[in-house]
Enzyme design. Structure first.
Site, PDB file in Angstrom:
ATOM      1  CG  MET A  27      83.698 -35.756  39.935  1.00 25.59           C
ATOM      2  SD  MET A  27      83.255 -34.391  38.847  1.00 25.59           S
ATOM      3  CE  MET A  27      83.568 -35.100  37.261  1.00 25.59           C
ATOM      4  CG  LEU A  30      83.480 -45.114  42.354  1.00 26.01           C
ATOM      5  CD1 LEU A  30      83.718 -45.706  43.745  1.00 26.01           C
ATOM      6  CD2 LEU A  30      84.339 -43.873  42.147  1.00 26.01           C
ATOM      7  CG  HIS A  34      87.224 -43.838  39.934  1.00 27.66           C
ATOM      8  ND1 HIS A  34      86.280 -44.100  38.971  1.00 27.66           N
ATOM      9  CD2 HIS A  34      87.434 -42.501  39.902  1.00 27.66           C
ATOM     10  CE1 HIS A  34      85.915 -42.984  38.383  1.00 27.66           C
ATOM     11  NE2 HIS A  34      86.615 -41.987  38.915  1.00 27.66           N
ATOM     12  N   GLY A 144      94.890 -39.935  39.304  1.00 18.85           N
ATOM     13  CA  GLY A 144      95.293 -40.775  38.179  1.00 18.85           C
ATOM     14  C   GLY A 144      96.079 -39.969  37.150  1.00 18.85           C
ATOM     15  CG  ASP A 147      91.640 -36.952  34.614  1.00 16.68           C
ATOM     16  OD1 ASP A 147      91.207 -36.790  33.462  1.00 16.68           O
ATOM     17  OD2 ASP A 147      91.037 -37.623  35.459  1.00 16.68           O
ATOM     18  NE  ARG A 184      82.889 -36.048  30.709  1.00 17.91           N
ATOM     19  CZ  ARG A 184      83.526 -35.342  31.662  1.00 17.91           C
ATOM     20  NH1 ARG A 184      84.766 -35.652  31.984  1.00 17.91           N
ATOM     21  NH2 ARG A 184      82.920 -34.346  32.282  1.00 17.91           N
TER      22      ARG A 184
HETATM   23  O1  PAF Z   1      89.070 -36.250  38.545  1.00 22.31           O
HETATM   24  C1  PAF Z   1      87.924 -36.067  38.998  1.00 22.31           C
HETATM   25  O2  PAF Z   1      87.092 -36.973  39.057  1.00 22.31           O
HETATM   26  C2  PAF Z   1      87.529 -34.686  39.497  1.00 22.31           C
HETATM   27  O3  PAF Z   1      88.079 -33.696  38.718  1.00 22.31           O
HETATM   28  C3  PAF Z   1      87.851 -34.472  40.996  1.00 22.31           C
HETATM   29  C4  PAF Z   1      89.350 -34.515  41.245  1.00 22.31           C
HETATM   30  C5  PAF Z   1      87.169 -35.536  41.831  1.00 22.31           C
HETATM   31  C6  PAF Z   1      87.343 -33.102  41.438  1.00 22.31           C
HETATM   32  O4  PAF Z   1      85.964 -33.002  41.295  1.00 22.31           O
END
Ligand code: PAF
Length: 281
Positions: A27, A30, A34, A144, A147, A184
């Site tokens: 999203m 970065l 990421h 990752g 999550d 965040r």
């Molecule tokens: O982990 C994230 O950033 C989001 O949940 C994803 C996998 C890009 C889906 O929008």
């Protein structure tokens, strides 16, 4: 690096390339977490595609969709530096036209943990990831471990819907004080940021108890709760010690590999993190 802004263009790009394709859905905003996924893909695949799309369907009412950090120019520069093959940057109207009405839902793992605190969240995640998989048709997709539940839900969806895609799990990247990197974290004030290190300290307390032979889930959970509760700025949303595969909560003895996961508010910012407890054979 190709910048692709619409679905049709992305599908045409995909048709025109050969070799293995790795995919990193993001999203944006970065950070090194990421970028570690992107590096893993670049090492393993002939081509790497990154998507940047803040997916409205995974935010609930009152959540931070409007405030979610957007740092597109910096993101693109970081991806150029890594020599990513293509970036897919769809607009909302591309992904969800006004008459959009099809959703993908995993119904077991999604119901637990984050699913209870954020109803509808995983429906949004599985829908967008499934759409991105269909558009990009990657051979490998990188997620990752930070999550942890999302990773498990996506693996399940990939298996259940027979996507011919290998889901690759990459380690959580942490700041020097242990805080898991997250877009965040940018919301935290300086004071909250310093105190947020308590999350990883609490998880580490739980892990240390386990490694010293403690198998009682209540005692380990209580130790994690005690550490976080001692930090006045932190407010616990949930602390879970669950079976690593099914995410079913351990009530008594831990009898299989376990995932300790937490969601904690620092001020108004909700952060998640986890650690795995592995039973040796
Ligand atoms: O982990 C994230 O950033 C989001 O949940 C994803 C996998 C890009 C889906 O929008």
């Amino acid at each position: 690096m190709e910048l692709i802004r619409n679905v049709r263009e992305c599908q045409l790009w995909r048709r025109g390339v050969s070799g293995s394709v790795g995919f990193v859905p993001t999203m944006g905003a970065l950070h090194d977490g990421h970028l570690s996924l992107v590096r893993a893909s670049i090492l393993a695949c002939d081509l790497t595609v990154v998507s940047i799309y803040v997916n409205p369907a995974q935010f609930g009412p009152g959540e931070d969709l409007g405030a979610y950090p957007r740092t597109l120019e910096m993101d693109l520069q970081a991806l150029r530096d890594l020599q990513v093959s293509a970036v897919f940057l769809p607009a909302d109207g591309e992904m969800y036209p006004p008459d959009y009405s099809t959703f993908v839902m995993e119904e077991q793992l999604s119901a637990r943990l984050e699913g209870q605190s954020r109803p509808g969240h995983f429906r949004g995640v599985t829908t967008i990831v499934s759409k991105l998989f269909n558009i990009i048709r990657p051979d490998y997709a990188y997620f990752g471990r930070k999550d942890a539940q999302q990773l498990r839900v996506i693996r399940k969806m990939t298996r259940d819907l027979n996507y011919n895609i290998d889901i690759v799990a990459c380690p959580t990247v942490r700041e020097p004080d242990g805080l898991a990197m997250s877009s965040r974290n940018q919301y935290l004030t300086e004071n909250e940021r310093r105190r947020a290190a308590v999350i990883f300290r609490a998880l580490s307390d739980g892990k240390a108890l386990f490694e010293n032979g403690e198998r009682n889930a209540h005692l380990i959970r209580n130790a994690v709760i005690a550490r976080i509760s001692a930090e006045p700025l932190a407010k616990i949303d949930y602390i879970s010690i669950a079976d690593d595969a099914s995410l079913i909560e351990f009530e008594g003895e831990i009898t299989a590999d376990a995932l300790v996961s937490v969601a904690v508010f620092l001020g108004r910012t909700r952060l998640i993190d986890n650690i795995t407890l592995r039973l040796k054979n």
